[in-house]
Design a protein around this motif. Structure first.
Motif, PDB file in Angstrom:
ATOM      1  N   THR A 139       0.890  -1.154   0.048  1.00  0.00           N
ATOM      2  CA  THR A 139       0.015  -0.064   0.041  1.00  0.00           C
ATOM      3  C   THR A 139       0.907   1.277   0.095  1.00  0.00           C
ATOM      4  OG1 THR A 139      -0.021  -0.120   2.360  1.00  0.00           O
ATOM      5  CG2 THR A 139      -1.780  -1.041   1.049  1.00  0.00           C
ATOM      6  N   SER A 140       2.141   1.176   0.402  1.00  0.00           N
ATOM      7  CA  SER A 140       2.970   2.328   0.593  1.00  0.00           C
ATOM      8  C   SER A 140       4.160   1.969  -0.024  1.00  0.00           C
ATOM      9  CB  SER A 140       2.934   2.898   1.701  1.00  0.00           C
ATOM     10  OG  SER A 140       3.525   2.114   2.877  1.00  0.00           O
ATOM     11  N   ILE A 141       4.969   2.968  -0.783  1.00  0.00           N
ATOM     12  CA  ILE A 141       6.538   2.835  -1.127  1.00  0.00           C
ATOM     13  C   ILE A 141       7.129   4.137  -0.412  1.00  0.00           C
ATOM     14  CG2 ILE A 141       7.879   2.780  -3.246  1.00  0.00           C
ATOM     15  CD1 ILE A 141       5.886   1.262  -4.694  1.00  0.00           C
ATOM     16  N   ASP A 142       8.018   3.945   0.277  1.00  0.00           N
ATOM     17  CA  ASP A 142       8.498   4.877   1.209  1.00  0.00           C
ATOM     18  C   ASP A 142       9.852   5.645   0.133  1.00  0.00           C
ATOM     19  OD1 ASP A 142       7.012   4.354   3.104  1.00  0.00           O
ATOM     20  OD2 ASP A 142       8.362   3.387   4.404  1.00  0.00           O
ATOM     21  N   SER A 143      10.162   6.708   0.713  1.00  0.00           N
ATOM     22  CA  SER A 143      11.345   7.691  -0.058  1.00  0.00           C
ATOM     23  C   SER A 143      12.347   6.738  -0.208  1.00  0.00           C
ATOM     24  CB  SER A 143      11.662   8.751   1.047  1.00  0.00           C
ATOM     25  OG  SER A 143      10.613   9.640   1.385  1.00  0.00           O
ATOM     26  N   TYR A 144      12.871   7.092  -1.456  1.00  0.00           N
ATOM     27  CA  TYR A 144      14.141   6.385  -2.136  1.00  0.00           C
ATOM     28  C   TYR A 144      14.179   4.909  -1.979  1.00  0.00           C
ATOM     29  CZ  TYR A 144      15.822  10.948  -1.173  1.00  0.00           C
ATOM     30  OH  TYR A 144      16.267  12.473  -0.867  1.00  0.00           O
ATOM     31  N   ALA A 145      12.910   4.411  -2.117  1.00  0.00           N
ATOM     32  CA  ALA A 145      12.851   2.758  -2.240  1.00  0.00           C
ATOM     33  C   ALA A 145      13.646   2.101  -3.408  1.00  0.00           C
ATOM     34  CB  ALA A 145      11.283   2.481  -2.076  1.00  0.00           C
ATOM     35  N   PHE A 146      13.311   2.723  -4.561  1.00  0.00           N
ATOM     36  CA  PHE A 146      14.029   2.094  -5.575  1.00  0.00           C
ATOM     37  C   PHE A 146      14.920   2.933  -6.380  1.00  0.00           C
ATOM     38  CE2 PHE A 146      10.197  -0.192  -5.075  1.00  0.00           C
ATOM     39  CZ  PHE A 146      10.653  -1.549  -5.253  1.00  0.00           C
ATOM     40  N   GLU A 147      15.470   3.978  -5.307  1.00  0.00           N
ATOM     41  CA  GLU A 147      16.389   5.036  -5.791  1.00  0.00           C
ATOM     42  C   GLU A 147      17.664   4.402  -6.496  1.00  0.00           C
ATOM     43  OE1 GLU A 147      19.258   8.903  -4.519  1.00  0.00           O
ATOM     44  OE2 GLU A 147      18.401   7.386  -3.040  1.00  0.00           O
ATOM     45  N   GLY A 148      17.955   5.005  -7.946  1.00  0.00           N
ATOM     46  CA  GLY A 148      19.215   4.515  -8.390  1.00  0.00           C
ATOM     47  C   GLY A 148      19.159   3.322  -9.171  1.00  0.00           C
ATOM     48  N   CYS A 149      18.009   2.590  -8.993  1.00  0.00           N
ATOM     49  CA  CYS A 149      17.989   1.089  -9.830  1.00  0.00           C
ATOM     50  C   CYS A 149      17.892   1.327 -11.075  1.00  0.00           C
ATOM     51  CB  CYS A 149      16.605   0.320  -9.293  1.00  0.00           C
ATOM     52  SG  CYS A 149      16.681  -0.096  -7.589  1.00  0.00           S
ATOM     53  N   SER A 150      18.945   1.510 -11.841  1.00  0.00           N
ATOM     54  CA  SER A 150      19.274   2.021 -13.165  1.00  0.00           C
ATOM     55  C   SER A 150      18.805   1.065 -14.070  1.00  0.00           C
ATOM     56  CB  SER A 150      20.455   2.574 -13.446  1.00  0.00           C
ATOM     57  OG  SER A 150      21.457   1.623 -13.102  1.00  0.00           O
ATOM     58  N   SER A 151      18.826  -0.261 -13.805  1.00  0.00           N
ATOM     59  CA  SER A 151      18.502  -1.596 -14.539  1.00  0.00           C
ATOM     60  C   SER A 151      17.121  -2.135 -14.760  1.00  0.00           C
ATOM     61  CB  SER A 151      19.335  -2.705 -14.503  1.00  0.00           C
ATOM     62  OG  SER A 151      20.725  -2.264 -14.763  1.00  0.00           O
ATOM     63  N   LEU A 152      16.373  -1.231 -13.549  1.00  0.00           N
ATOM     64  CA  LEU A 152      14.754  -1.864 -13.426  1.00  0.00           C
ATOM     65  C   LEU A 152      13.912  -1.544 -14.541  1.00  0.00           C
ATOM     66  CD1 LEU A 152      13.168  -3.045 -10.952  1.00  0.00           C
ATOM     67  CD2 LEU A 152      12.523  -0.750 -10.248  1.00  0.00           C
ATOM     68  N   VAL A 153      13.498  -2.560 -15.015  1.00  0.00           N
ATOM     69  CA  VAL A 153      12.581  -2.307 -16.221  1.00  0.00           C
ATOM     70  C   VAL A 153      11.132  -2.476 -15.766  1.00  0.00           C
ATOM     71  CG1 VAL A 153      11.703  -3.384 -18.393  1.00  0.00           C
ATOM     72  CG2 VAL A 153      14.219  -3.410 -17.750  1.00  0.00           C
ATOM     73  N   ARG A 154      10.678  -3.453 -14.986  1.00  0.00           N
ATOM     74  CA  ARG A 154       9.421  -3.504 -14.530  1.00  0.00           C
ATOM     75  C   ARG A 154       9.070  -3.849 -12.817  1.00  0.00           C
ATOM     76  NH1 ARG A 154      11.261  -7.796 -17.559  1.00  0.00           N
ATOM     77  NH2 ARG A 154      11.027  -9.581 -16.555  1.00  0.00           N
ATOM     78  N   VAL A 155       8.028  -3.440 -12.433  1.00  0.00           N
ATOM     79  CA  VAL A 155       7.595  -3.840 -11.038  1.00  0.00           C
ATOM     80  C   VAL A 155       6.031  -4.459 -11.180  1.00  0.00           C
ATOM     81  CG1 VAL A 155       7.071  -2.836  -9.081  1.00  0.00           C
ATOM     82  CG2 VAL A 155       9.035  -1.807 -10.393  1.00  0.00           C
ATOM     83  N   GLY A 156       6.202  -5.480 -10.418  1.00  0.00           N
ATOM     84  CA  GLY A 156       4.467  -6.393 -10.354  1.00  0.00           C
ATOM     85  C   GLY A 156       3.644  -5.397  -9.959  1.00  0.00           C
ATOM     86  N   ASN A 157       2.539  -6.227  -9.889  1.00  0.00           N
ATOM     87  CA  ASN A 157       1.191  -5.532  -9.540  1.00  0.00           C
ATOM     88  C   ASN A 157       1.373  -4.429  -8.484  1.00  0.00           C
ATOM     89  OD1 ASN A 157      -1.246  -5.356  -8.869  1.00  0.00           O
ATOM     90  ND2 ASN A 157      -1.998  -7.003  -9.008  1.00  0.00           N
ATOM     91  N   MET A 158       0.843  -3.479  -8.714  1.00  0.00           N
ATOM     92  CA  MET A 158       0.793  -2.263  -7.852  1.00  0.00           C
ATOM     93  C   MET A 158      -0.644  -1.762  -7.409  1.00  0.00           C
ATOM     94  SD  MET A 158       4.606  -0.112  -8.918  1.00  0.00           S
ATOM     95  CE  MET A 158       4.109   1.379  -7.842  1.00  0.00           C
ATOM     96  N   SER A 159      -1.512  -2.538  -7.818  1.00  0.00           N
ATOM     97  CA  SER A 159      -3.081  -1.945  -7.832  1.00  0.00           C
ATOM     98  C   SER A 159      -3.463  -1.611  -6.724  1.00  0.00           C
ATOM     99  CB  SER A 159      -3.881  -3.325  -8.155  1.00  0.00           C
ATOM    100  OG  SER A 159      -3.547  -4.358  -7.395  1.00  0.00           O
ATOM    101  N   ASN A 160      -2.626  -1.821  -5.275  1.00  0.00           N
ATOM    102  CA  ASN A 160      -3.244  -1.530  -3.971  1.00  0.00           C
ATOM    103  C   ASN A 160      -2.174  -0.500  -3.517  1.00  0.00           C
ATOM    104  OD1 ASN A 160      -5.538  -2.940  -3.231  1.00  0.00           O
ATOM    105  ND2 ASN A 160      -4.105  -4.836  -3.514  1.00  0.00           N
ATOM    106  N   VAL A 161      -1.334   0.048  -4.237  1.00  0.00           N
ATOM    107  CA  VAL A 161      -0.608   1.093  -3.688  1.00  0.00           C
ATOM    108  C   VAL A 161      -1.333   2.452  -3.774  1.00  0.00           C
ATOM    109  CG1 VAL A 161       1.586   2.558  -4.221  1.00  0.00           C
ATOM    110  CG2 VAL A 161       1.501  -0.031  -4.479  1.00  0.00           C
TER     111      VAL A 161
END
Length: 452
Positions: free
Chosen positions: A155-177
């Motif tokens: 339900t929540s993604i906090d500050s800098y959670a994925f900061e600088g993940c420069s190869s990240l192409v996809r993130v799974g289901n975020m329908s409840n964020v």
């Protein structure tokens, strides 16, 4: 084992029910630890700083891993299966720079802050379907991370959670964020799509800043707040849809989104912060601005594809350079509540042909309409009291400024820095014996009288 600095191997520990805090703390030559199949917990700092640790035995019954448990285990490349694991403490695997995989995390419900921070070799994170929150910098600077599995309970993604993940192409289901905090995905330069954001109400500042591959985001129809710079520099982003609940666009929010074509704002929008669309070279549509009361400086500066702006009858203030360099802009709708046009507001709008009701404007600042070469007339400037230097300079098609009944001030050094420089066809509509008439006479300009 405190002080056992020469220890390199530890054998079978299958009878150990829990690995205590700091059990192997900073044993820099430790290479391997045997079977831990009965252990249900790994304590705080248990393997902290074991920089040569490369293998660990069976951990299939471990349910909790404490803070900093494996932090700075720089040689650790993989973990054994952890089918019963439900809690990973803060910085548990931080700076495990060789770690490439972490196995099954399907039962994990708690991920601590910085849990995998700077795991620079980590490529994938599997199913996180029971995790409810991604903490501060949990995956920050995991520069090889390409995908994150199902996050359907998050339900929540906090500050800098994925900061600088420069190869990240996809993130799974975020329908409840519901919220993404500041810098949540900042500089994830390979991220292409963020979908299923139906429940999101808040996106923090710089949340997706520098996501240069981001092409699309899901419907944002429940979004109520969006922070400054949230999508700044998302140079592949083309459309932002369904901003039905948003009342304010913050500073820099879409600046330099050079591929952005449309933003679907609704009539709930009341304010747009500075540079919100600065440099959006492809922007042609921004939705309903009918209830906007404030537009700050440089909001649409350099939007060279923008052809029209609809009615803004409630707009009370507009910032400097707001439409500067909008070379395709042809029409601007109703501005009947506007009191001032600041410096350089429409400077360089070379295609501007018409502008709506300016009858309540009292001041037009320097270079306000500079080089608006196709502007032909502004028929009612009945409240205008001051026009500053070069306000209409280069408006070579301008034939009429009408109803100048209150105009008394013509800017600094009006002869040298005339508000009407290079306006060869201009006629001023003035009252007899007025300051405007005297100005026209003094500078050999054409004028006509107002007919009541």
């Amino acid at each position: 084992f405190d002080g056992c600095t020469a220890l390199t191997t530890v054998g079978d520990l299958r009878s150990l029910k829990a690995v205590p805090d700091k059990l192997f703390y900073c044993l820099k030559d430790l290479l391997s630890v045997g079977d831990l199949s009965s252990a249900t917990s790994i304590g705080k700092d248990a393997f902290y700083g074991c920089s040569k640790l490369a293998s660990i035995g069976d951990m299939s019954n471990v349910r909790t891993i404490g803070k900093y448990a494996f932090s700075n285990c720089e040689a650790l490349t993989s973990l054994p299966e952890l089918p019963r694991l439900n809690s990973i403490g803060s910085s548990a695997f931080a700076d495990c720079t060789a770690l490439t995989s972490v196995g099954n995390l399907t039962n994990v419900t708690t991920l601590g802050t910085c849990a995998f921070n700077s795991c620079k070799a980590l490529k994938t994170i599997g199913d996180l379907s029971k995790v409810t929150s991604i903490g501060y910098s949990t995956f920050g600077f995991c520069t090889a991370l390409e995908s994150v599995g199902n996050m359907s309970s998050v339900t929540s993604i906090d500050s800098y959670a994925f900061e600088g993940c420069s190869s990240l192409v996809r993130v799974g289901n975020m329908s409840n964020v519901e919220s993404i905090d500041s810098n949540g995905f900042v500089n994830c330069s390979a991220l292409e799509h963020v979908d299923e954001l139906d429940k999101i109400t808040s996106i923090g500042q710089n949340a997706f800043k520098g996501c240069t591959a981001l092409k699309s985001i899901g419907s944002l129809h429940n979004l109520e707040t969006i922070g400054q710079g949230a999508f700044s520099g998302c140079s592949a982003l083309e459309h932002v849809d369904d901003l039905y609940s948003l009342t304010r666009l913050e500073y820099d929010v879409f600046s330099h989104c050079v591929s952005l074509i449309s933003v679907d704002c609704s009539d709930k929008l009341t304010a747009i912060g500075s540079s919100a669309f600065f440099g959006c070279k492809a922007l042609v549509s921004i939705g309903d601005l009918s209830n906007v009361t404030s537009i700050e400086s440089s909001v649409f500066r350099g939007c060279i594809a923008l052809k029209s702006i609809g009615n803004m009858p409630k707009l009370e203030s507009i910032g400097m350079q707001c439409f500067m360099g909008c070379t395709a802009l042809e029409t601007v709708g109703d501005l009947s509540s506007l009191k001032e046009i600041p410096s350089e507001t429409f400077d360089g709008c070379t295609s501007l042909v018409s502008i709506g009701d300016l009858s309540n404007v009292t001041i037009i600042g320097s270079y306000g309409f500079n080089q608006c070469k196709k502007l032909t007339s502004i028929p009612n400037l009945g409240s205008l009291e001051r026009v500053d230097q070069f306000a209409f300079s280069g408006c070579e098609s301008l034939a009429l400024l009408g109803n100048l009944r209150k105009l008394t001030s013509f800017g600094y050094s009006p002869f040298v820095n005339s508000p009407f420089h290079n306006c060869p066809n201009l006629v001023l509509e003035v009252l007899p014996d007025s300051a405007a008439e005297q100005y026209a006479k003094d500078y050999n300009m054409q004028y006509t009288y107002i007919t009541e």
